[in-house]
Write a protein that holds these residues in place. Structure first.
Motif, PDB file in Angstrom:
ATOM      1  N   GLU A 174       0.670  -1.204   0.105  1.00 27.62           N
ATOM      2  CA  GLU A 174       0.052   0.210  -0.022  1.00 27.62           C
ATOM      3  C   GLU A 174       0.935   1.276  -0.047  1.00 27.62           C
ATOM      4  O   GLU A 174       2.306   1.221   0.227  1.00 27.62           O
ATOM      5  N   ARG A 175       0.211   2.459  -0.151  1.00 31.81           N
ATOM      6  CA  ARG A 175       1.026   3.498  -0.124  1.00 31.81           C
ATOM      7  C   ARG A 175      -0.078   4.658   0.613  1.00 31.81           C
ATOM      8  O   ARG A 175      -1.158   4.462   0.095  1.00 31.81           O
TER       9      ARG A 175
ATOM     10  N   GLY B 157       6.688   0.334   1.735  1.00 37.55           N
ATOM     11  CA  GLY B 157       5.222   0.193   1.181  1.00 37.55           C
ATOM     12  C   GLY B 157       4.637  -1.241   1.228  1.00 37.55           C
ATOM     13  O   GLY B 157       3.759  -1.452   1.003  1.00 37.55           O
TER      14      GLY B 157
ATOM     15  N   GLU C  68      -5.178   6.347   1.294  1.00 35.91           N
ATOM     16  CA  GLU C  68      -4.466   5.046   1.486  1.00 35.91           C
ATOM     17  C   GLU C  68      -4.839   4.243   0.251  1.00 35.91           C
ATOM     18  O   GLU C  68      -6.022   4.197   0.125  1.00 35.91           O
TER      19      GLU C  68
ATOM     20  N   GLU D 236      -4.517   0.437  -1.297  1.00 32.34           N
ATOM     21  CA  GLU D 236      -3.832  -0.731  -1.109  1.00 32.34           C
ATOM     22  C   GLU D 236      -4.232  -1.728  -2.154  1.00 32.34           C
ATOM     23  O   GLU D 236      -5.349  -1.895  -2.738  1.00 32.34           O
TER      24      GLU D 236
END
Length: 499
Positions: free
Chosen positions: A9-10, A78, A157, A159
């Motif tokens: 994720e970021r 990440g 977010e 993902e």
């Protein structure tokens, strides 16, 4: 029972504009509104935040689709492995064990509470397949200990769906950046919460570059100590190669204590070395047997079917099971036991207050180079002695001693590379090559011992020993081939002097 999920994720800073339209990005055909969830998570750690210091998070969360306990280990930027356990009032034993190498005797306490209002969107392709989940989280963080405060922020977010292509996140990020959304400065919600609610925001201690001989040796030892601690949960989870890597880290530390005895006082480090040897032995109980079984199985697989006489494969399987010196249950008991945890504490103590000798204050080019030269000179002498002996048990034993010394010399050179550069790196390559040859030779010795035992079993049972004898002869040939290569490998050691 805990289960594991790889999380990719970021995270992004967000203002009131929220999530921009992502339709058309990287194959996104539709953005589906999945509603708003109320999440309530309490994060646990030691009072001195040992888990957070290593990037781990342990939480108990209610709300959403995955309520329960979550323990996250960093894998790469990440990327984290999330290990889950069902909801309960206390930290599940399955998760507590995975953080024991960090926590040890300290108590896990509620540290921070995060309440989030999560607005969820699913990014799907033309077939309706989920590509990623994008959410906008309005977060409130409250410190639960001391006189810490509260903080609020909003973040986005994204993902990746299970099995998705990480490059998809690059395309999403490109769109987000064009919309003015910037990557978060914190790797996780917890990291941001700890920073913004801490009662004391003194800057974190920064490691300084090693200068003296002692600095370099201690930096190497800290790296190995960190590897032992970090690999502990991987060993508990039976992650492939984790036992081997943890065992190597213990050997590197022990070798460094011995090789650099002019830098660190061995009257202090020798007892630690003895305990590291014990831990390596416990880790190797099943590993050595596995390696030997894999070798014999591969040798057997290479034979034509008409050369396999009798139930050889079944006999090998039964022998391997009987010879196994340990089990996962035994190993887990060792990792949870007081002796292992006391060793970790002792390593921390000696690295925090190292028993430095006068040479530690000197230039690395002198003290470290001298230690490496000594190890390589000893290795050369041991190998020369072994090669002068006639083939047989005496030579096999001498080559095994040279193999152990080759490992120590290699690790000493590895520790010296940051200080001495290319000259030490070249010695690492030479020692590694020699170690590989000597290791193959020792594996052949052990394989032949096993084959003799297997043949005796077969004969007692009235079975043919033909195949075992054939494999024995092939192992003899492999050992002879290795011995023929050793003189050339010996010449690459030179005088063993770096610099």
């Amino acid at each position: 029972m805990a289960d594991t999920k790889r999380e990719i994720e970021r995270k992004y800073e967000s203002d009131e504009s929220g999530l921009p339209d992502l339709t058309g990005v990287g194959g996104v055909a539709a953005v589906l509104d999945k509603g708003v969830s109320e999440l309530d998570a309490v994060y646990y750690d030691t009072a001195d935040e040992r888990l957070a210091a290593d990037g781990l998070t342990l939480r108990r969360r209610t709300g959403g689709s995955d309520a329960g306990w979550h323990l996250k280990f960093p894998v790469a930027p990440g990327v984290r492995d999330e290990i889950r356990a069902p909801l309960s009032d206390t930290v599940p034993d399955s998760l507590a064990g995975l953080v024991r190498s960090r926590v040890r005797g300290a108590e896990l306490v509620p540290l921070v509470r995060l309440r989030s209002q999560r607005d969820v969107r699913h990014l799907v392709d033309a077939d309706g397949t989920l590509l990623a989940e994008a959410s906008t989280d309005a977060v409130r963080a409250d410190r639960l200990t001391g006189d810490g405060g509260s903080a609020q922020w909003t973040e986005i977010e994204v993902e990746l769906a299970d099995g998705g292509d990480p490059r998809f996140l690059d395309r999403v990020e490109k769109r987000l950046r064009k919309a003015g959304v910037r990557p978060s400065a914190s790797p996780s919600k917890l990291a941001r919460a700890l920073a913004e609610t801490a009662p004391d925001r003194r800057p974190a201690h920064e490691e300084t570059a090693p200068v003296t001989a002692g600095d370099h040796v201690l930096a190497y030892l800290r790296a190995q100590r960190d590897a032992v601690v970090a690999l502990d949960p991987a060993v508990r989870r039976d992650v492939p190669d984790s036992v081997h890597r943890m065992r190597v880290a213990t050997r590197r530390m022990r070798s460094a204590f011995r090789s650099y005895g002019k830098i660190l006082d061995r009257t202090v480090t020798d007892p630690l070395g003895a305990e590291l040897k014990w831990l390596a032995g416990e880790l190797g109980l099943d590993r050595d047997q596995e390696v030997l079984t894999e070798r014999l199985t591969a040798d057997l697989d290479a034979l034509p079917a008409d050369l396999v006489s009798g139930p050889v494969r079944e006999r090998l399987t039964a022998w391997s099971r009987e010879q196994s010196g340990g089990s996962r249950r035994r190993l887990l008991a060792v990792l949870d036991g007081p002796r292992h945890l006391a060793l970790l504490d002792a390593l921390d103590a000696v690295l925090a207050d190292p028993p430095l000798r006068p040479a530690a204050a000197g230039k690395p080019s002198k003290a470290i180079a001298k230690a490496v030269h000594k190890d390589f000179a000893t290795l050369a002498r041991l190998l020369d002695h072994a090669l002068e002996l006639p083939p047989g048990d005496g030579r096999d034993l001498a080559l095994h001693e040279a193999r152990k010394k080759a490992k120590r010399a290699r690790y000493a050179a590895e520790a010296a590379v940051p200080a001495l550069g290319d000259s030490a790196a070249a010695l690492v390559v030479s020692a590694k090559t020699l170690q590989g040859l000597l290791g193959d030779h020792q594996d052949s010795v052990m394989a032949r011992l096993a084959l003799r035992e297997l043949a005796a079993w077969a004969e007692t049972a009235g079975e043919s020993a033909f195949t075992y004898g054939l494999l024995y002869g092939r192992e003899e040939r492999r050992a002879a081939d290795v011995e023929a290569e050793l003189p050339a490998a010996r010449r690459t050691l030179g005088a063993g002097t770096p610099g």
